[in-house]
Write a protein that holds these residues in place. Sequence first.
Motif, PDB file in Angstrom:
ATOM      1  N   LEU A 179       7.494 -12.335  -8.091  1.00 42.82           N
ATOM      2  CA  LEU A 179       6.779 -12.641  -7.068  1.00 42.82           C
ATOM      3  C   LEU A 179       5.715 -11.746  -6.868  1.00 42.82           C
ATOM      4  N   PHE A 180       4.416 -12.293  -6.951  1.00 42.10           N
ATOM      5  CA  PHE A 180       3.321 -11.457  -6.772  1.00 42.10           C
ATOM      6  C   PHE A 180       3.109 -11.280  -5.566  1.00 42.10           C
ATOM      7  N   CYS A 181       2.746 -10.237  -4.834  1.00 41.08           N
ATOM      8  CA  CYS A 181       2.052 -10.279  -3.212  1.00 41.08           C
ATOM      9  C   CYS A 181       0.995  -9.478  -3.375  1.00 41.08           C
ATOM     10  N   ASN A 182       0.179  -9.712  -2.258  1.00 43.58           N
ATOM     11  CA  ASN A 182      -0.903  -9.091  -2.002  1.00 43.58           C
ATOM     12  C   ASN A 182      -0.608  -7.900  -1.118  1.00 43.58           C
ATOM     13  N   SER A 183      -0.668  -6.659  -1.673  1.00 43.46           N
ATOM     14  CA  SER A 183      -0.191  -5.380  -1.361  1.00 43.46           C
ATOM     15  C   SER A 183      -1.215  -5.030  -0.239  1.00 43.46           C
ATOM     16  N   ASP A 184      -2.362  -5.353  -0.118  1.00 43.83           N
ATOM     17  CA  ASP A 184      -3.136  -5.098   1.058  1.00 43.83           C
ATOM     18  C   ASP A 184      -2.581  -5.802   2.301  1.00 43.83           C
ATOM     19  N   GLU A 185      -1.718  -6.698   2.266  1.00 46.59           N
ATOM     20  CA  GLU A 185      -1.208  -7.378   3.664  1.00 46.59           C
ATOM     21  C   GLU A 185       0.437  -7.182   3.528  1.00 46.59           C
ATOM     22  N   SER A 186       1.153  -7.064   2.360  1.00 51.61           N
ATOM     23  CA  SER A 186       2.452  -6.892   2.575  1.00 51.61           C
ATOM     24  C   SER A 186       3.000  -5.849   1.603  1.00 51.61           C
ATOM     25  N   ASP A 187       4.193  -5.134   1.951  1.00 51.39           N
ATOM     26  CA  ASP A 187       4.819  -4.205   0.778  1.00 51.39           C
ATOM     27  C   ASP A 187       6.284  -4.954   0.680  1.00 51.39           C
ATOM     28  N   LEU A 188       6.244  -5.141  -0.348  1.00 50.79           N
ATOM     29  CA  LEU A 188       7.520  -5.791  -1.044  1.00 50.79           C
ATOM     30  C   LEU A 188       8.318  -4.823  -2.170  1.00 50.79           C
ATOM     31  N   GLU A 189       9.516  -4.657  -1.780  1.00 56.78           N
ATOM     32  CA  GLU A 189      10.338  -3.965  -3.082  1.00 56.78           C
ATOM     33  C   GLU A 189      10.365  -4.393  -4.254  1.00 56.78           C
ATOM     34  N   ASP A 190      10.867  -5.962  -4.229  1.00 52.78           N
ATOM     35  CA  ASP A 190      11.276  -6.608  -5.549  1.00 52.78           C
ATOM     36  C   ASP A 190       9.755  -7.351  -6.282  1.00 52.78           C
ATOM     37  N   GLY A 191       8.978  -7.353  -5.324  1.00 57.11           N
ATOM     38  CA  GLY A 191       7.941  -8.006  -5.676  1.00 57.11           C
ATOM     39  C   GLY A 191       6.576  -7.087  -6.621  1.00 57.11           C
ATOM     40  N   ALA A 192       5.541  -7.828  -7.357  1.00 58.36           N
ATOM     41  CA  ALA A 192       4.729  -7.062  -7.922  1.00 58.36           C
ATOM     42  C   ALA A 192       3.448  -6.985  -6.960  1.00 58.36           C
ATOM     43  N   GLY A 193       3.149  -5.867  -6.568  1.00 62.56           N
ATOM     44  CA  GLY A 193       1.952  -5.898  -5.507  1.00 62.56           C
ATOM     45  C   GLY A 193       0.586  -5.662  -6.010  1.00 62.56           C
ATOM     46  N   ILE A 194      -0.360  -6.385  -5.768  1.00 57.51           N
ATOM     47  CA  ILE A 194      -1.502  -6.190  -6.232  1.00 57.51           C
ATOM     48  C   ILE A 194      -2.515  -6.161  -5.073  1.00 57.51           C
ATOM     49  N   PRO A 195      -3.286  -5.322  -4.836  1.00 55.03           N
ATOM     50  CA  PRO A 195      -4.191  -5.311  -3.811  1.00 55.03           C
ATOM     51  C   PRO A 195      -5.586  -6.166  -4.003  1.00 55.03           C
ATOM     52  N   MET A 196      -4.961  -7.561  -3.536  1.00 53.26           N
ATOM     53  CA  MET A 196      -5.778  -8.687  -3.902  1.00 53.26           C
ATOM     54  C   MET A 196      -7.167  -8.517  -3.206  1.00 53.26           C
ATOM     55  N   THR A 197      -6.950  -8.248  -1.822  1.00 47.91           N
ATOM     56  CA  THR A 197      -8.222  -8.513  -1.084  1.00 47.91           C
ATOM     57  C   THR A 197      -9.048  -7.150  -1.336  1.00 47.91           C
ATOM     58  N   SER A 198      -8.598  -6.090  -1.842  1.00 47.16           N
ATOM     59  CA  SER A 198      -9.508  -4.890  -1.847  1.00 47.16           C
ATOM     60  C   SER A 198     -10.292  -5.202  -3.412  1.00 47.16           C
ATOM     61  N   ILE A 199      -9.633  -5.624  -4.497  1.00 44.96           N
ATOM     62  CA  ILE A 199     -10.024  -5.963  -5.529  1.00 44.96           C
ATOM     63  C   ILE A 199     -11.206  -7.036  -5.473  1.00 44.96           C
ATOM     64  N   MET A 200     -10.883  -8.098  -4.521  1.00 48.09           N
ATOM     65  CA  MET A 200     -11.755  -9.287  -4.410  1.00 48.09           C
ATOM     66  C   MET A 200     -13.244  -8.805  -3.816  1.00 48.09           C
ATOM     67  N   LYS A 201     -12.941  -7.947  -2.692  1.00 56.69           N
ATOM     68  CA  LYS A 201     -13.996  -7.606  -2.068  1.00 56.69           C
ATOM     69  C   LYS A 201     -15.221  -6.514  -2.967  1.00 56.69           C
ATOM     70  N   LYS A 202     -14.520  -5.990  -3.949  1.00 58.94           N
ATOM     71  CA  LYS A 202     -15.316  -5.059  -4.721  1.00 58.94           C
ATOM     72  C   LYS A 202     -16.324  -6.273  -5.700  1.00 58.94           C
ATOM     73  N   HIS A 203     -15.786  -7.361  -5.722  1.00 57.42           N
ATOM     74  CA  HIS A 203     -16.475  -8.512  -6.833  1.00 57.42           C
ATOM     75  C   HIS A 203     -17.353  -9.314  -6.253  1.00 57.42           C
ATOM     76  N   TYR A 204     -17.320  -9.368  -4.895  1.00 58.04           N
ATOM     77  CA  TYR A 204     -17.955 -10.344  -4.295  1.00 58.04           C
ATOM     78  C   TYR A 204     -18.818  -9.660  -3.018  1.00 58.04           C
ATOM     79  N   PRO A 205     -20.269  -9.738  -3.326  1.00 62.26           N
ATOM     80  CA  PRO A 205     -21.043  -9.038  -2.430  1.00 62.26           C
ATOM     81  C   PRO A 205     -21.016 -10.012  -1.086  1.00 62.26           C
ATOM     82  N   GLU A 206     -21.194 -11.230  -1.493  1.00 63.49           N
ATOM     83  CA  GLU A 206     -20.881 -12.063  -0.389  1.00 63.49           C
ATOM     84  C   GLU A 206     -19.717 -13.311  -0.645  1.00 63.49           C
ATOM     85  N   GLY A 207     -19.132 -13.862   0.322  1.00 66.94           N
ATOM     86  CA  GLY A 207     -18.271 -14.914   0.088  1.00 66.94           C
ATOM     87  C   GLY A 207     -16.932 -14.472  -0.760  1.00 66.94           C
ATOM     88  N   SER A 208     -16.183 -15.253  -1.079  1.00 67.74           N
ATOM     89  CA  SER A 208     -14.806 -14.689  -1.612  1.00 67.74           C
ATOM     90  C   SER A 208     -14.245 -15.831  -2.262  1.00 67.74           C
TER      91      SER A 208
END
Lengths: 274, 555
Positions: B93-122
């Motif tokens: 299970l991959f979760c968005n570590s910007d929104e939830s912490d999960l012991e058994d899942g692989a956390g990725i800061p999805m929202t933070s990384i996304m914000k880096k790449h899109y000056p506008e939109g998402s």
Amino acid sequence: MRELDTNKANTWCSGCGNFGIINAVKKAIHDLNAKEVGTDDIVITAGIGCHGKIFDYLNLSGIYGLHGRALATAQGIKLANPDLKIISFGGDGDSLGEGLEHTLFAAKRNMDITLILHNNGNYGLTTGQFSPLSFQGYKGLSTPFGSIEKPFDAVPLLIEAGATFVARAYSARIDHLCEMIVKAVQHKGFSFVEVLQPCVAYNNTYQLFNQKVKHLEIVPDKLSQALTLARSTEDIYIGIFHQETRAVYHELLYQDANPYRQRKSAAERREHKA
Amino acid sequence: MSENIYTILIGGRAGEGIKKAAQVIAGLLCQAGKQVYQADDYQSLIRGGHNFSTVSSSDETVYAAYQDADLIICFDHRSVEEHAGFLKPGGVLFCNSDESDLEDGAGIPMTSIMKKHYPEGSNIGIVAIAIFCAHHSIHQYIMRNTIKQQFKRNIAENIAFADEIYELVIKKSSEPMDHPFDHQYRFLSGNQAIGLGAYYAGLDFYFAYPMTPASSLLHYLALKKESLGIYAIHAESELAAINMAIGSAVAGCRSAVGSSGGGFALMQEAFSMAGIVEAPLLCVLTSRPGPATGVSTYTAQEDLWFAINQGHGEFPRVVASPDCHERAFSLAAELLSLAWEVQTPAILLTEKQLSEDMRNLHLDQTSLPEASCLMDNCSKDYKRYAITESGISPLQFPQDCPESVVKWNSHEHFETGLRTDAAGAMIAMKDKRNRKNAVLEKATRKYQRVAVYGNGENVIFAYGSTVMELREALKYTDSGFRIVAPIYLEPFPFEELKEYEGKAAIVVEHSSTGQFARFLQWKLKLQTKRNILKYDGRAFDPIKLANLLEEAIHA
């Protein structure tokens, strides 16, 4: 020239304004024949009510549809074969009551169709109840103490909705009515002819109209003027209130195609990898 | 026993491109040669809420989506809460570590990384595609090409975003997918299959007012205007749509309408008119839970009796329901063709589940029938409603035959199409129309009216999408089952089913009152051994359904 009468016995009341309308329609078809609109090119639709019986009395192709839906079926026919000239007949209850949405949308789309509105100011066939065009205070079986609703005004309503030819005529002035129908059918776009039609049984307006009806000499060049003239109750004007050129729906949809004539067979479709 | 089902679930909020991401991943699986099924669970809202898409695939055909997943990707915390419990042993299970912490899942800061790449939109949906590709060691250029092809806007941002996620995940990549990714595929929803089938049979016009789950048929055909040369018209109401469709048939074009139960309730008056004017018309009724607005984006089979009884008055009609996507394609063609052959309306009854769920399909248009009609040879004294032995009157269309008059009439009428109230004429015309029932019964025999899957002793009756759920469920049982699925419901295919008359069977359906079981009792005196009902708007999970079937036979 095809005989336009059918063998169907006429059941309109003696003196009904519908007689004037059918006579004007027949005359208009003669005139249109001379202007290269063949009788076979004309298809009619009608709703339900006294007006609808015109379907039975005219030897023309078409469909006698449901209450209020004559313009919806008319639009389907026009889209399928745009070479046809469609004349749709509606009552005031039919086209502006149950069928109001179809009338306004046909005008909005500028469908290349003619609507002839038999406005007798009441529901004749269902024994004289008030209609969307009945005057305030009209007494019928469903409004025994007088209608408390303000009526629609058909001409301004259709102008606002987007009809590109809007006229009014009076069933007792057949030549003028005929002229309006010919011009409406020849107009490219949504054409609307409100016909003031006395109902001898429930709303006999002959005297009123004979006194008050006046002919518009020219088409008003300003919309505001057209609306004022259309709303006048001192004099009741007949004639063309509004005419303009605007792209028609079927051409915006498929230019000069004809879906019926150019139908692709299943074999041709099978060849096509969709 | 099926061992090799692979399921991926993507969850998040509405508006995050979940369905699209799932479709792209499904496409990659198809390209890898897998058989793929996609189901989208969404609510009637545009932003927020909880949406998820499930893609199940295998080397053999998959007929339903599975609840237990091998790979779960959650864009928000709620998705983790809803789906973490359905992770298969060994799954990730991959979760968005910007929104939830999960012991058994692989956390990725999805929202933070996304914000880096899109000056506008998402475009958070990119995350799912990148994780999927990296997780299976799919080559990065395949991922990039796919994203470029599938997302036309923000190409540079999408690629940069995908690359960063890919590089994060590839380090832990565990399940390489070693495939050439060169398979041709056609990944279609049931609605798309219906539209295509009707097109090949001759459809010219589709008239509709938007209503889930029929809307996607309108959208699909509208988009295909240029390539198919047919017209999808969004009318002002369902009333307008069906009256326009009848009008276009009067002028000789093949037309269809579509809606869900609420829209069909509005169409009833004109459906009835189609009966008396004898208008050929294909009606697509795709059900959702009712009554009234009900639950607008979920599935149900509550409209069986409604379809059978659609319209007032008595007149012949056809009602049939496709048991899979391929059948949706062929049945749309058959029903349009039958409608024209017999000049009466036909209903293709289906459900949200088949309408919107997607599968990769092989469709063969060469064997589809053409919607054609008995034509009059331009007789001068043409009568639209000529009384014939079969009840079918030859047709003419306006302008075809000079001098002829073609009068269609919604009031009872003479042969000429002129109205009448006369007693004798009424009987003659009703008898004429009723004779078409026998023609229909014969005409439907040209087609497969009943499908049977398996040859076990334990008989299960089902129709529509439920048949797909059962076919998938039977992969998980060794007991001998046989699915009997009437495709045609009206006229009822008694010949093919008479061996079951008076017998006992399990009946599975998505209704709360057992409409289908009652229908079979009426038509076939079938006894219901166990009526397995599901009416929460959700499809059966195949494994849970298999357990219910086992329980039913051992009861």
